[in-house]
Enzyme design. Structure first.
Site, PDB file in Angstrom:
ATOM      1  N   GLY A   1       0.836  -1.197   0.000  1.00  0.00           N
ATOM      2  CA  GLY A   1       0.000   0.000   0.000  1.00  0.00           C
ATOM      3  C   GLY A   1       0.864   1.236   0.000  1.00  0.00           C
TER       4      GLY A   1
ATOM      5  N   ASP B   1     -10.826  10.136  12.046  1.00  0.00           N
ATOM      6  CA  ASP B   1     -10.897   9.759  10.637  1.00  0.00           C
ATOM      7  C   ASP B   1     -11.434   8.340  10.482  1.00  0.00           C
ATOM      8  OD1 ASP B   1     -10.687  10.215   7.953  1.00  0.00           O
ATOM      9  OD2 ASP B   1      -8.553   9.755   7.818  1.00  0.00           O
TER      10      ASP B   1
END
Ligand SMILES: Nc1ncnc2c1ncn2[C@@H]1O[C@H](COP(=O)(O)OP(=O)(O)OP(=O)(O)O)[C@@H](O)[C@H]1O
Length: 859
Positions: free
Chosen positions: A173, A324
């Protein structure tokens, strides 16, 4: 994970590693044949040094290409020895570090021939004897160090790298600050996710992070001792995260991704965070436009959501607000356990460069309504987390977002003002519908709390599936963080890694790091270095008093960063990227409604103003600061100078990636040479600046934020306030116009004189009054039509920037795309302010001394 140690999960994780035809063979110098069963002695803390050993690590087929026996060990013993000597001279820790690695490598040597129980045993042995190893470190001979190096050379000629015991297998990632690697512990075969971070970016953004974290500074998990002041000579950027990391390493919860280690490769720009590996990846993809078809069933939703509740409850219990929550930040381990990621530390690192890394699709869509306005004050962090949990639950159940819009501005409006629809509401479990309404309650005060969620009928399925008790859930409380925790929070692995890499490069014939893939955020750095180049050039070319505005025209930015990207193209790209690229986060300092009064009191700040970083969309509360000169009174906090809400932001352009990467490579190379140049030249227009920090950072620091959002790049230039030298004080006193202060940018080594005079506007230079630009209704109405964003900079003298000017530039940007004009001459060198320009901004007055700069770079 309950044990908090990977060994607890070793069996299951190790099982995931399948034997394949590709293997790593790590031999020591004398390896010739398979070893006999290794004798293990525990009395002296070392595995026996009995020569011929071979270890074989296996990887999943397809993951790891053929890895050959490391030739480096045998071929380059001399080179290694030399390098080791040099490094050992530089750092007294080298022996300890190499010994530690040596010990682990010795154990790894045997792992290949031992079963998993032995792996456990050896690993445990290795870790429990590490202190014995350290005690014995001084007894190590040079020969042992060399052998350690040999045994540690797991970065082979094909470029596979190893950090301590972690072999970096593949990229899984990209985070905002670098790659995320799948790594495998060579001792235990346990897999980890290793996140890479750039320290230089951290250094550049440390001020913004401090703002972001509010008056508590670096301590959202603030129970431990304060991290050192980053402005003192002993500090490093890592000090900024030391306190946070120390705490995060102590968080042990099944639903919180575990942070194991932070490794600092001190000789390089990288640092690494070693996390628990969540092999099933993100909970679900979220798209603004497409429905995710594979939605969760009612029961699955309940199971996942219960885990989210428990994880968030645990975080909140430790005063950590996530800010978040979204499916992107909810990963799943091999057995499907939900793991909350990106709490605390991730936020320490400014999310610059997201446009070219991970798309935070729909992040603004998870923001609570109270955050969807530019003028919001303090908000309850806990309540905003609950809202985001509601949006997440909605996504899981229906595969879409409750609120979708094509622009961030509109998204914010919709979230604030409109109602969402529940698909097929009549078919839905009324308890679920009721819960969604309670989660997506616009009024944060009325919104359901975690406490209430615990007993909600849908959550508990009418008490048939209750959650574990709060006591049980939060039992594994974080213990007090000690000085020792802080010290050991970040491990330095400089010497070993450097030797490994240096030798590997030798073998590969790699001469320049520029050939490595580079984060596209180097584009930003290019812009910043261009600023300093221009200032330097201007100074050298004209007179020492040449003034220049740090606010470069946006078109120049485009030219600098994209080369061939036209303004129009950039604008188009910006618009396209506007929703996907901007990860708007929880705005200003959240306030925990459940906080203890004394904590609140301790945090109470004088008035301040809001400042938004238009690249990240993050707004900060900037408390009114004292003047950098500690003897003067505090600067009155201006009203928010924000002329456009974060919603107005046009995201950083989604520059064509290939171009950007190519540019990055150039940029990084250029940066390297620029840095060298700065060091070499040392042509100072003022005497080298001695930095003396006498006041606490909260009182003494100033951030200058230049935000340029029209086309392709937004930049935040962070400067550090230092006390004035006596000579500068004198100069300032003799010239009323020159009242101000000195700031130094440790990234470039440049020091500037920032006049403290009030901002002026072109049309009204005589007033000298600071101009706070209000957004008029007309502007409101037209801003959507003009895809150029008004940048906002607080009219703080500290910023050295003028909000009027910035706003004017931004607002005129659509009409007057500047190309080499405005803030720069046609040759792009001398950024002489145009007639009638405003506060001329910082003026280059000198550079940091070589030593001082080196100190900051090395730190
Ligand atoms: N612990 C992990 N296990 C497995 N994969 C991970 C892990 N952490 C991150 N990843 C992968 O890497 C990707 C990017 O990581 P991350 O979500 O941390 O990036 P980010 O949110 O941009 O980071 P940052 O915290 O720097 O903003 C994730 O989407 C996920 O696919």
């Amino acid at each position: 994970m309950d044990s908090g140690h990977p060994l607890a999960e070793q069996q299951s994780t190790a099982d995931a590693v399948t034997v394949s035809d590709t293997t790593i063979q790590t031999n020591n110098n004398h390896a010739t044949a398979a070893p006999p069963a290794p004798p293990i002695t525990f009395d002296d803390g070392f595995l026996p040094l009995d020569g011929s050993t071979t270890t074989t690590l296996s990887f999943e087929s397809g993951i790891h290409p053929a890895l050959t026996t490391t030739e480096i060990a045998s071929a380059n013993a001399d080179t290694a020895d030399q390098l080791a000597k040099q490094l050992a001279n530089q750092q007294t820790t080298v022996l300890t570090e190499t010994l530690s690695s040596f010990t682990s490598n010795r154990s790894s040597i045997y792992n290949g021939t031992s079963n998993s129980n032995n792996n456990n045993l050896l690993s445990t042995f290795s870790s429990t004897t590490s202190s014995a190893s350290r005690r014995s470190s001084m007894q190590l001979s040079k020969v042992e160090v060399r052998e350690t190096l040999d045994a540690s050379l797991t970065e082979n000629a094909d470029g596979f790298q190893q950090l301590k015991q972690y072999i970096l297998i593949k990229e899984i990632g990209k985070g905002a600050f670098g790659k995320v690697h799948l790594a495998q512990d060579e001792n235990t075969n346990i897999r980890y996710a290793v996140k890479e971070f750039s320290k230089s970016k951290l250094r550049k953004k440390d001020k913004a992070n401090l703002f972001k974290l509010g008056p508590r500074g670096r301590g959202r998990g603030r129970r431990g001792p304060e991290a050192p002041n980053p402005l003192t000579s002993e500090s490093s950027p890592l000090d900024l995260i030391r306190g946070e990391v120390a705490i995060l390493k102590k968080l042990h919860h099944r639903n919180i991704v575990k942070l194991y280690e932070v490794l600092d490769v001190s000789a390089e720009d990288s640092m690494y965070m070693v996390f628990e590996y969540c092999e099933k990846g993100v909970l679900m993809p979220v798209s603004l436009t497409e429905k995710y078809e594979n939605v969760f069933s009612d029961a699955e939703c309940r199971d996942v959501f219960q885990q989210i509740i428990l994880g968030i409850e645990y975080l909140h219990e430790h005063d950590i607000i996530h800010r978040d929550i979204k499916p992107d930040n909810l990963l799943r381990s091999g057995d499907g356990t939900v793991k909350i990621v990106d709490f605390g530390v991730s936020e320490m690192f400014n999310k610059k460069g997201d446009d070219l890394t991970k798309k935070s699709a729909g992040s603004p869509a998870f923001m609570a309504p109270e955050l969807c306005r530019h003028d919001h004050g303090e908000v309850s962090g806990r309540a905003t987390d609950v809202w985001s949990m509601g949006v997440t639950l909605y996504c899981m159940r229906y595969g879409t977002l409750p609120y979708v819009s094509e622009s961030i501005l509109e998204m914010h409006r919709v979230i604030r003002e409109e109602d969402y629809q529940i698909p097929n509401e009549e078919m839905e479990d009324p308890r679920f519908v009721a819960l969604i309404h309670k989660l997506l309650e616009k009024d944060p005060v009325k919104r359901i709390t975690i406490e209430q969620l615990r007993v909600d009928p849908w959550i508990t399925n009418n008490d048939r599936e209750p959650l574990i008790s709060k006591d049980e859930n939060t039992a594994n409380a974080v213990t007090e963080v000690t000085e020792e925790d802080l010290r050991s929070a970040v491990q330095k692995i400089s010497s070993l890694a450097t030797v490994i890499k240096a030798i590997a490069r030798l073998k590969r014939g790699i001469k320049s790091p520029a050939s490595r893939p580079i984060s596209a955020t180097a584009v930003l750095q290019s812009f910043e270095s261009t600023i300093s180049d221009r200032m330097q050039d201007a100074d050298e070319d004209t007179t020492p008093t040449t003034t220049s505005s740090i606010t470069l025209s946006t078109a120049n930015t485009a030219a600098v960063t994209t080369g061939t990207t036209s303004v129009a193209e950039s604008k188009k790209i910006s618009l396209e990227g506007s929703m996907n690229d901007v990860s708007l986060q929880g705005g200003t300092k959240p306030v925990d409604s459940e906080q203890k009064p004394e904590e609140k009191a301790a945090e109470e700040e004088p008035q301040g103003y809001q400042m938004c970083d238009f690249e990240t969309g993050i707004c900060y509360w900037v408390p009114a600061k004292k003047s950098p000169d500690a003897t003067t009174t505090s600067t009155p906090a201006p009203e928010p100078a924000v002329t456009a809400s974060a919603a107005d932001v046009v995201a950083p352009a989604d520059i064509v990636k290939e171009d950007a990467v190519r540019e990055d490579a150039k940029v990084e190379k250029k940066e390297e040479s620029d840095k060298e140049e700065v060091r070499e030249k040392e042509v100072t227009l003022a005497p080298p600046v001695e930095i003396t920090t006498t006041a606490p950072i909260e009182d003494n620091e100033t951030t200058t934020t230049t935000t340029t959002t029209t086309t392709t790049t937004t930049t935040t230039t962070t400067t550090t306030t230092t006390n004035m030298t006596e000579s500068k004080k004198d100069e300032a006193e003799t010239d009323a116009e020159q009242e101000g202060y000195q700031v130094c940018d440790f990234a470039t080594g440049m020091c500037y004189w920032v006049p403290a005079k009030k901002a002026k506007v072109d049309s009204d230079q005589s007033t000298g009054a600071p101009t706070v630009v209000e957004k008029t209704k007309k502007e409101e109405a037209t801003k959507d039509a003009v895809p150029v964003v008004a940048a906002a900079v607080p009219s703080s003298p500290a910023s050295g920037l003028d909000p009027g000017r910035v706003t004017e530039e931004a607002s005129s940007g659509a009409k007057t795309p500047v190309s080499g004009s405005g803030s720069g001459s046609p040759n792009g060198r001398s950024p002489t302010p145009s007639p009638g320009s405003l506060n001329p901004g910082p003026r280059l007055i000198g550079k940091l001394s070589r030593d001082r700069l080196a100190m900051f770079e090395n730190s």
